[in-house]
Design an enzyme around this catalytic site. Structure first.
Site: not given
Ligand code: SF4
Length: 240
Positions: A127-128, A210, A213, A236
């Site tokens: 996701c990151c 985010c 998280c 991240c």
């Molecule tokens: Fe995705 Fe969480 Fe990374 Fe944001 S901090 S990009 S929601 S995994």
């Protein structure tokens, strides 16, 4: 020749940029934040930008004193707290900076459709990578150097942050003008200059990422312990 005297062609090759960064890192280690930023602006001109998570606008404020209208790059992952977006909008409205918002290739809905919902719970690294690392890499292509608000006192993983270093992954100079600052230094600067800060900082979130998280931090925990809590992840990938 000292670091401040280096005025290179802005399209210098990677080896030259690396040498420049390492030399400046040594020479500017004890320099005040404004002097580090003066070097960066003087060396890279419009090929230098500040990145901001909109936790606070301290580095953007410092840079705007050296280079009014400086580019401030913000990564909108689609998962930010409303307060973070509000801070971005306030910075754009009241500060002498040029806020540039980067977005991932996919909206959250498009990502959910391809990877399934709540990818951040199942595979936060992916996701990151999709929502932070790749968009920043693409967004920084027009720059040779970028500034961050990293500080050595934030966490053990950031304890060795150089004030000027080489970003191997992106092939760019990475400037961390407040690397040597403490939280107390940040608080004092904010108070002295009336710098915009994210309201969540006053609501138990000393480090803001985010929304899915980030959780509030308990007394005695380190500032970044609320990020990806319980998931064995501390960064991240933007600064790895
Ligand atoms: Fe995705 Fe969480 Fe990374 Fe944001 S901090 S990009 S929601 S995994």
């Amino acid at each position: 020749m000292n670091a401040a005297e280096d005025r290179h062609d802005l399209r210098a090759d990677a080896d030259e940029l690396r040498r420049l960064a390492e030399k400046a890192g040594r020479e500017l280690e004890d320099a005040p934040a404004l002097e580090i930023l003066r070097w960066a602006v003087g060396t890279f001109g419009p090929r230098f930008c500040v990145t901001s998570s909109m936790e606070d606008a301290v580095v953007a404020h410092l840079a705007s004193r050296v280079a009014p209208g400086v580019d401030v790059v913000f990564l909108d992952t689609g998962y930010h707290f409303p307060e973070t977006i509000g801070t971005r909008d306030a910075v754009a409205a009241v500060m002498d900076v040029n806020v540039i918002t980067l977005t991932p290739r996919q909206t959250v809905a498009e990502q959910d459709a391809e990877y399934g919902p709540r990818l951040h719970d199942r595979d936060p690294d992916l996701c990151c990578a999709l929502r932070k690392v790749r968009p920043l890499e693409e967004g920084l292509r027009g720059y040779d150097a970028w500034a961050t608000g990293l500080r050595r006192d934030e966490s053990p993983t950031r304890a060795g942050t150089p004030v000027v270093g080489w970003d191997e992954r992106r092939g760019k100079v990475k400037v961390s003008p407040i690397a040597r600052w403490t939280q107390g230094d940040v608080d004092a600067y904010v108070a002295e200059h009336g710098v915009l800060t994210n309201p969540l900082l006053m609501d138990g979130y000393p480090s803001i990422g985010c929304a899915p998280c980030t959780r509030r931090v308990l007394e005695g925990e380190d500032a970044r312990s609320g990020r990806w809590a319980g998931r064995g992840k501390t960064e991240c990938g933007l600064h790895g």
